[in-house]
Each structure stands twice: as C-alpha cells, then as structure tokens.
Design an enzyme around this catalytic site. Sequence first.
Site, short mmCIF file in Angstrom:
data_model
loop_
_atom_site.label_atom_id
_atom_site.label_comp_id
_atom_site.label_asym_id
_atom_site.label_seq_id
_atom_site.Cartn_x
_atom_site.Cartn_y
_atom_site.Cartn_z
N ASP A 80 -11.84 42.56 85.03
CA ASP A 80 -10.51 42.21 85.05
C ASP A 80 -10.60 40.44 85.80
OD1 ASP A 80 -7.97 41.75 87.02
OD2 ASP A 80 -8.00 42.55 88.18
N ASN A 116 -9.25 36.23 75.47
CA ASN A 116 -8.06 36.11 75.33
C ASN A 116 -6.86 36.94 76.41
OD1 ASN A 116 -5.73 38.04 73.47
ND2 ASN A 116 -6.32 39.80 74.66
N SER A 163 -4.90 30.16 72.79
CA SER A 163 -4.17 29.21 73.64
C SER A 163 -2.47 29.22 72.29
CB SER A 163 -4.57 27.52 73.58
OG SER A 163 -3.15 26.67 74.01
N TYR A 202 4.14 30.12 81.11
CA TYR A 202 3.00 30.19 80.35
C TYR A 202 3.08 28.76 79.20
CZ TYR A 202 1.49 32.05 75.73
OH TYR A 202 1.02 32.32 74.05
N LYS A 231 -0.50 27.36 79.92
CA LYS A 231 -1.55 27.48 78.52
C LYS A 231 -1.70 25.66 78.53
CE LYS A 231 -2.07 31.22 76.65
NZ LYS A 231 -3.29 32.27 76.75
N THR A 250 3.35 41.35 69.16
CA THR A 250 2.53 42.19 69.09
C THR A 250 3.35 42.79 71.29
OG1 THR A 250 1.61 40.63 70.91
CG2 THR A 250 0.46 41.34 69.35
#
Length: 253
Positions: free
Chosen positions: A61, A90, A141, A161, A165, A196
Amino acid sequence: MASFLITGSSRGLGLALATRLASLPSGQVGTIFATARQDNSTQLRELINASSGRIEFVGLDVTDKKSIQEATSLVEHKLQGKGLDYLINNAGAVDWNPAGVEGMENLNEMFNLNVTGVHEVTRAFLPLLRRGEKKSVINISTTMGSIAKAHLYAQAPTPAYKITKAALNMLSVQYAQQYASEGFTFLLISPGWLKTDLGGSRADLSVETGAEKAIDIVLKTGPHQNGKFVNIHVPGWVNANGNNAYQGKEIEW
C-alpha cells in the site's frame, strides 16, 4: 535478466505492464514483482499462476509506510543479494469534480497517493536500486500534468489529478538531479489515454497498446533520459487530431 517492481498491479495499466513484461524472453526480463494493496485480483492471480514463477505478488500500500517497509524487506529477501533494476511507480488515482477546483475536497488524499506515495516507495527501494544494474525509476505521469498544455485540458473536471501529476513531474526532476552522479535514471512516461476503469471506454488506446509502448521505452531507458518526460510512440497516432498525439517525443510541461 533484469528485475522489475510495479506498483498498482491488480488492474488497469499496472496489470497490463506486468502482462507485457511476462510475455518477453526470460533472458531479457527476469523476476517481476507485481504489487498491490490486496491479493484479491483474479486476473493478477491467473497471470502469476501462468508465469512459471517469473511474477511474484508483493502486498504494498503506497500510502502506508509500514506496508512499504515490509514490501521492501520481502523483495530484498526474494532477490537473494541482488539488486532491483527497475521500479515502475504506476499506482495512482483520478478524481472527478464537476464543480472544478472549487469543489475539490480530496486534494490531500490525491497528493498522498499520486505524489507522497511515489516518494515514499522510491526512497525505500533506493538501496536495492543502487545494487541493481539498471538503476531506473519510471514514474507514470500524464500530459494533463503539463502546465504548458493545461489549456488543452481546461474542461476536464479532474483538478486534483492535474495538480498532483504536475507535482509528480517536479518530484521526479528533483530525484533525477540528485542521483544523476550515481548513474540513476528517473524517467516520466505518459502512456496515453487508455481504456481502463480510470480512462473510460471513450479513450484513445487499449490498455495493452499503452503498456506495450511504455515497456518499449522502459527497456531502452538509460542515463541520457534522466529527468525527461516522454510520450509513447503509436503509429497512426503521430499526427492525430485533437489533444492527444503519440509521437514518442519529449513533452513540454
């Protein structure tokens, strides 16, 4: 035979990266440590069972320092005195805030996962990476973290996000600058907009394509790429219309 560790391997891009690596010759890719918070992914378990021992699950984790320490100790034991060649950070998350930046209530949570987690994992594995031959850290990224390209994604309701990033990009440069003299390579890769759970069904590319093209870059990584931020190269998408063109070049940010 190079060794790899991938965070966030239970689904999506992380699972596809592990799958792609396992498909390559054992003389090129050795042990693959596929990490996730829990061992509850049927797809990952099937991949491990079919890998003839090349893929090993490690509970990790990235937001829990104790979990990171335990994972580091386990990987060190499994490597039996050898070093770790590649660390692929990732694991991450995308927010969805239709109200935009004003409605952003999860910034600290996103920072903890997308930035601080990468930092804690990286520094924990640095001793093993020092003993590896490749000494490569790959941080996943996105072009949405590029300040120079921010206008292209102004309508995307994912402010946390984008912010985290962008911070990840600078974190990677800080590591690149400090450890260049030791022969390390810290490389940022944008794998594209992928189909995804996070990217959605309207995305440009299959997750398999994103993983394949990202691994193509990873396996050619060297000190000449230290501190750089690059896109994948996908024939047919080099001059694509819209926000996303996959040219395999450096990304301004």
